[in-house]
Design a protein around this motif. Structure first.
Motif, PDB file in Angstrom:
ATOM      1  N   LYS A   1       0.802  -1.203   0.011  1.00  0.00           N
ATOM      2  CA  LYS A   1      -0.054   0.050   0.088  1.00  0.00           C
ATOM      3  C   LYS A   1       0.941   1.201   0.073  1.00  0.00           C
ATOM      4  O   LYS A   1       1.684   1.176   0.772  1.00  0.00           O
ATOM      5  CB  LYS A   1      -1.095  -0.232   1.130  1.00  0.00           C
ATOM      6  CG  LYS A   1      -1.872   1.051   1.242  1.00  0.00           C
ATOM      7  CD  LYS A   1      -2.990   0.941   2.370  1.00  0.00           C
ATOM      8  CE  LYS A   1      -4.043   1.877   2.479  1.00  0.00           C
ATOM      9  NZ  LYS A   1      -5.197   1.560   3.489  1.00  0.00           N
ATOM     10  N   ASP A   2       0.370   2.361  -0.860  1.00  0.00           N
ATOM     11  CA  ASP A   2       1.245   3.503  -0.884  1.00  0.00           C
ATOM     12  C   ASP A   2       0.327   4.652  -1.049  1.00  0.00           C
ATOM     13  O   ASP A   2      -0.164   4.618  -2.513  1.00  0.00           O
ATOM     14  CB  ASP A   2       2.412   3.505  -1.781  1.00  0.00           C
ATOM     15  CG  ASP A   2       3.250   4.738  -2.146  1.00  0.00           C
ATOM     16  OD1 ASP A   2       3.226   5.415  -1.221  1.00  0.00           O
ATOM     17  OD2 ASP A   2       4.149   4.546  -2.927  1.00  0.00           O
ATOM     18  N   SER A   3       0.145   5.185  -0.294  1.00  0.00           N
ATOM     19  CA  SER A   3      -0.870   6.337  -0.289  1.00  0.00           C
ATOM     20  C   SER A   3      -0.427   7.449  -1.246  1.00  0.00           C
ATOM     21  O   SER A   3      -1.231   8.476  -1.890  1.00  0.00           O
ATOM     22  CB  SER A   3      -1.077   7.097   0.920  1.00  0.00           C
ATOM     23  OG  SER A   3      -0.029   7.537   1.570  1.00  0.00           O
ATOM     24  N   SER A   4       0.683   7.877  -1.591  1.00  0.00           N
ATOM     25  CA  SER A   4       1.404   8.845  -2.356  1.00  0.00           C
ATOM     26  C   SER A   4       1.431   8.442  -3.766  1.00  0.00           C
ATOM     27  O   SER A   4       1.549   9.288  -4.503  1.00  0.00           O
ATOM     28  CB  SER A   4       2.964   9.025  -1.770  1.00  0.00           C
ATOM     29  OG  SER A   4       3.714   7.788  -2.244  1.00  0.00           O
ATOM     30  N   ASP A   5       1.153   7.247  -4.274  1.00  0.00           N
ATOM     31  CA  ASP A   5       1.064   6.740  -5.842  1.00  0.00           C
ATOM     32  C   ASP A   5      -0.392   7.081  -5.961  1.00  0.00           C
ATOM     33  O   ASP A   5      -1.376   6.628  -5.183  1.00  0.00           O
ATOM     34  CB  ASP A   5       1.345   5.360  -5.810  1.00  0.00           C
ATOM     35  CG  ASP A   5       1.519   4.999  -7.146  1.00  0.00           C
ATOM     36  OD1 ASP A   5       0.266   4.676  -7.571  1.00  0.00           O
ATOM     37  OD2 ASP A   5       2.820   4.671  -7.623  1.00  0.00           O
TER      38      ASP A   5
ATOM     39  N   LYS B   1      -2.224   5.050  -7.799  1.00  0.00           N
ATOM     40  CA  LYS B   1      -2.989   4.046  -7.870  1.00  0.00           C
ATOM     41  C   LYS B   1      -3.336   3.457  -6.328  1.00  0.00           C
ATOM     42  O   LYS B   1      -3.968   2.504  -6.147  1.00  0.00           O
ATOM     43  CB  LYS B   1      -2.121   2.972  -8.580  1.00  0.00           C
ATOM     44  CG  LYS B   1      -1.934   3.441 -10.114  1.00  0.00           C
ATOM     45  CD  LYS B   1      -0.944   2.182 -10.683  1.00  0.00           C
ATOM     46  CE  LYS B   1      -0.660   2.489 -12.027  1.00  0.00           C
ATOM     47  NZ  LYS B   1       0.004   1.218 -12.862  1.00  0.00           N
ATOM     48  N   GLY B   2      -2.723   4.195  -5.491  1.00  0.00           N
ATOM     49  CA  GLY B   2      -2.700   3.709  -3.946  1.00  0.00           C
ATOM     50  C   GLY B   2      -1.872   2.478  -3.893  1.00  0.00           C
ATOM     51  O   GLY B   2      -2.044   2.123  -2.465  1.00  0.00           O
ATOM     52  N   PHE B   3      -1.185   1.885  -4.579  1.00  0.00           N
ATOM     53  CA  PHE B   3      -0.115   0.852  -4.181  1.00  0.00           C
ATOM     54  C   PHE B   3       1.018   0.871  -5.203  1.00  0.00           C
ATOM     55  O   PHE B   3       1.169   1.690  -6.134  1.00  0.00           O
ATOM     56  CB  PHE B   3      -0.767  -0.521  -4.342  1.00  0.00           C
ATOM     57  CG  PHE B   3      -1.025  -0.683  -5.924  1.00  0.00           C
ATOM     58  CD1 PHE B   3      -0.306  -1.536  -6.631  1.00  0.00           C
ATOM     59  CD2 PHE B   3      -2.430  -0.385  -6.358  1.00  0.00           C
ATOM     60  CE1 PHE B   3      -0.520  -1.727  -8.016  1.00  0.00           C
ATOM     61  CE2 PHE B   3      -2.533  -0.770  -7.617  1.00  0.00           C
ATOM     62  CZ  PHE B   3      -1.737  -1.230  -8.438  1.00  0.00           C
ATOM     63  N   LYS B   4       2.070   0.160  -4.967  1.00  0.00           N
ATOM     64  CA  LYS B   4       3.178   0.221  -5.733  1.00  0.00           C
ATOM     65  C   LYS B   4       3.946  -1.212  -5.522  1.00  0.00           C
ATOM     66  O   LYS B   4       3.460  -2.077  -4.375  1.00  0.00           O
ATOM     67  CB  LYS B   4       4.345   1.073  -5.165  1.00  0.00           C
ATOM     68  CG  LYS B   4       5.122   0.946  -3.837  1.00  0.00           C
ATOM     69  CD  LYS B   4       6.218   1.953  -3.612  1.00  0.00           C
ATOM     70  CE  LYS B   4       6.615   1.398  -2.154  1.00  0.00           C
ATOM     71  NZ  LYS B   4       7.746   2.622  -1.894  1.00  0.00           N
TER      72      LYS B   4
END
Length: 353
Positions: free
Chosen positions: A267-271, A273-276
């Motif tokens: 999970k990645d809130s900065s992306d 798509k919300g994930f990386k």
């Protein structure tokens, strides 16, 4: 003082080398052939050594599929059979400024030859999941000389005699490889978890390679002489030919490997798509082989190579290692020192609590 000692006394204050070359290349339209004609010259004015490559011809044919139908998918081993070809021919001489363009250069120092290489490769997928590749290479070398070695008891040296005349030898090999990919995927049902999914790709492969023992006297490529100890010494009589290549011993081996690729979705809130996707291992491969023709230590060491990346792929890390599967025997030598050596017996890995 440094210049005087290092260069003046050895006559190397000025090292004059002259080099020249010319290359002509022709690509044939609507044909898989490319031809190149080249010539080169190099000369050292200090030593007087001269190397001349007289017009050398290289012809290559890119892969063709002689049994495949045009504009249709290739099916089966025959239609997937690809053929490549390469041809080289030339003349080369290593001489000096005293012998240049004299009878000694033409008769004793000139080397002429040609080389043919034919490659065959085909493949088919077994049971829709196992790609099988079969390949074979044929190599034929022509030359204008061969070497005769004899032991001279008067001076205690092994002398080489260059025998002029047309000579040829041929080598070939065969190999087969099969592989597949096994996919493992886990999707986390908890959409709020840090790790949203895992994908693991395992790629096992196994291959077999064979070529005859061209060093065996029955092929006629190796000759022998008797040395000062009355022992028979074998040598490659074609080693000084212009296109002479190493004549290989028997190859009869099985190779196997296991490659891994591990990737996780986090999970990645900065992306947007919300994930990386993070690759834990770009690749992690284990490989080894079994040489049927070896007299001992048939199982080869287990090799490990891997690569990963850190800090959002800003840093690449590569690592490798090797495990020897054989036991080690320790003993005391005549001087009372402990020595160790591998013995032809597979070791055992024991686990204890």
């Amino acid at each position: 003082q440094s210049v005087r000692n290092q260069y003046i006394n050895t006559g190397e204050v000025f090292t004059n080398n002259v080099n020249s070359s010319i290359n002509l290349t022709k690509n044939f339209e609507n044909a898989p052939f490319t031809a190149q004609l080249s010539m080169a010259h190099s000369q050292n004015y200090n030593s007087g050594d001269i190397n001349i490559t007289f017009p050398r011809l290289n012809v290559t044919m890119s892969r063709i599929f002689p049994f495949a139908k045009k504009n249709t998918p290739k099916e089966g081993l025959l239609q997937n059979l690809g053929l490549t070809y390469g041809f080289q021919a030339g003349n080369e001489v290593t001489t000096n400024d005293n012998d240049i363009f004299k009878d000694k250069m033409w008769k004793e120092q000139m080397r002429s030859g040609a080389n043919h290489k034919i490659g065959l490769q085909t493949g088919v997928t077994l049971a829709n999941y196992f790609p099988l590749t079969l390949s074979s290479d044929y190599n034929e070398v022509w030359g204008d000389n061969r070497t005769l070695k004899t032991y001279n008891p008067k001076n205690g040296k092994v002398e080489d005699t260059r025998l002029k005349g047309f000579n040829a030898y041929r080598t070939f090999n065969f190999s087969a490889n099969i592989s597949t990919n096994i996919y493992g995927t886990y999707i986390n049902p908890n959409k709020e978890a840090t790790i949203l999914g895992i994908q693991h790709v395992i790629s096992p492969s196994i291959g077999y390679a064979y070529s005859p023992d061209f060093q065996d006297p029955s092929w006629g490529y190796y000759k022998s002489y008797t040395d000062k100890n009355q022992e028979e010494q074998w040598y490659n009589q074609y080693q000084n030919m212009l296109y002479g290549v190493g004549i290989s011993p028997l190859t009869n081996s099985l190779n196997f490997g296991l490659s891994n690729n591990l990737e996780i979705k986090v999970k990645d809130s900065s992306d947007p798509k919300g994930f990386k996707k993070v690759k834990v291992f770009e690749t992690l491969r284990f490989s080894s082989g079994y040489n049927f023709s070896a007299k001992e230590f048939k199982l080869q060491p287990i090799q490990m190579q891997g690569m990963t990346s850190l800090f959002d792929r800003k840093v690449n890390v590569q690592f490798s290692g090797q495990v020897n599967p054989y036991k080690i025997r320790r003993y005391m030598d005549a001087g009372g020192k402990e020595q160790s050596e591998y013995i032809d017996e597979i070791g055992q890995i024991k686990f204890s609590n």
